[in-house]
Design an enzyme around this catalytic site. Sequence first.
Site, PDB file in Angstrom:
ATOM      1  N   GLU A 243       0.854  -1.119  -0.025  1.00 26.62           N
ATOM      2  CA  GLU A 243       0.172  -0.052  -0.068  1.00 26.62           C
ATOM      3  C   GLU A 243       0.901   1.200   0.176  1.00 26.62           C
ATOM      4  O   GLU A 243       0.898   1.977   0.922  1.00 26.62           O
ATOM      5  CB  GLU A 243      -0.964   0.014   1.156  1.00 26.62           C
ATOM      6  CG  GLU A 243      -2.068   1.119   1.024  1.00 26.62           C
ATOM      7  CD  GLU A 243      -2.947   1.237   2.352  1.00 26.62           C
ATOM      8  OE1 GLU A 243      -3.884   1.977   2.436  1.00 26.62           O
ATOM      9  OE2 GLU A 243      -2.595   0.702   3.355  1.00 26.62           O
ATOM     10  N   HIS A 269      -4.609  -4.474  -0.258  1.00 23.21           N
ATOM     11  CA  HIS A 269      -4.315  -3.538  -1.115  1.00 23.21           C
ATOM     12  C   HIS A 269      -3.431  -3.655  -2.355  1.00 23.21           C
ATOM     13  O   HIS A 269      -3.791  -3.625  -3.721  1.00 23.21           O
ATOM     14  CB  HIS A 269      -3.566  -2.393  -0.435  1.00 23.21           C
ATOM     15  CG  HIS A 269      -4.387  -1.767   0.487  1.00 23.21           C
ATOM     16  ND1 HIS A 269      -5.451  -0.741  -0.124  1.00 23.21           N
ATOM     17  CD2 HIS A 269      -4.592  -1.583   1.582  1.00 23.21           C
ATOM     18  CE1 HIS A 269      -6.190  -0.242   1.032  1.00 23.21           C
ATOM     19  NE2 HIS A 269      -5.645  -0.701   2.107  1.00 23.21           N
TER      20      HIS A 269
END
Length: 386
Positions: A243, A269
């Site tokens: 992320e 993510h």
Amino acid sequence: MVDVEWLVKNATYRPHCYMCFTDGASVRFVFASQGPKPVERCSPWVLLQSLRAKTGNVTDLDNSIRGNLTLFTDRDPETEYPSQEVVWARFEAAFGALWGLVTFAPVFRDYYMEALNQFYADNVMYLELRALLPQVYELDGSSHDQAWTLQAYQDLTKQFISTHPDFYGARIIFTNHRHAELSVVAAAVKEAMRLQKDFPDFLAGFDLVGREDQGKTLWYFRDALALPAEQGVTLPYFFHAGETTDGEGTEVDQNLLDALLLNTSRIGHGFALQRHPVAKDLSRKRRVAVEVCPISNQVLKLVKDLRNHPAAALMMEDHPLVISSDDPAMFGSSPLSFDFYEAFVGFGGLKSHVGSLKQLAMNSIRFSALTPKKRGDVRTEGNPNS
């Protein structure tokens, strides 16, 4: 998870709710039968019931509280949040403001039930929730342990299913913060193993949360994360990894590969996955799905135009993806459908069609923590002809 309007109108209007203003222009809340203890770098506690009685404009006060619990802004977001540093500071401050509200036992129970109601109304039929399992407190200041909190989640889920029989259920992914020390995470992993033994059908696994760029790496926690394997225990991992946009070449940038080496079940993510061809190929071959959170990635300034989101390329390469909403209420969005919409129009472009949406919905089941049999049951219940 829950619309901030509900928190302001429901939680903060309850008796014994106190608020203070922090040095960082945020707020903190606590429920107490008598005046709570002073908090460092926070103005004296004030009983909200008394403050509302004295203020000339309750609406302005409520709007001010609401503004501290969300990132939503009526101003130009580019002006309000010019950098990741600014938006992440506000993001973490909002969590700090929420904490004393949602960890008060009566609010905790009502909040989770309201979350289930809002997700159900948005046509979410199964939920896997990352939770820190906080020590929920009572009005007299006493608190409950993490087993109590997990039991409460399980009991409330069963209660919800009893009145919504077409809702398939929920599972909890126990989390700890990636800024914590190794000993703290080791204790959390041990607790996760104990809780999994007591709640085998409800605790899905373990993860580390928090801003990845500034947190400790998965490799730093390797000794703690190796504990289940060393003890012959299977504790599934669902690691946040990748992320980040500007960590190329740093230790943090290795989290994606380390997550896979630690046999993560999914990747939270995974925004940086395109920069790691080996990790990308490995995750695709292993069918390790990436949990893509379009609105979160946009608000937290990982990507400005969703047409440029790495997930668009991953979809074309048949990499497994699931759509998630991260912290929807924080962004002023719906529980999940807004993220599905943005993925539909942003990732697939003009070639998106109802089949794209169906595939993403099916992925939510296929890559869930449900057993293969239960996944089949969910598919059958959702589509009698499947």
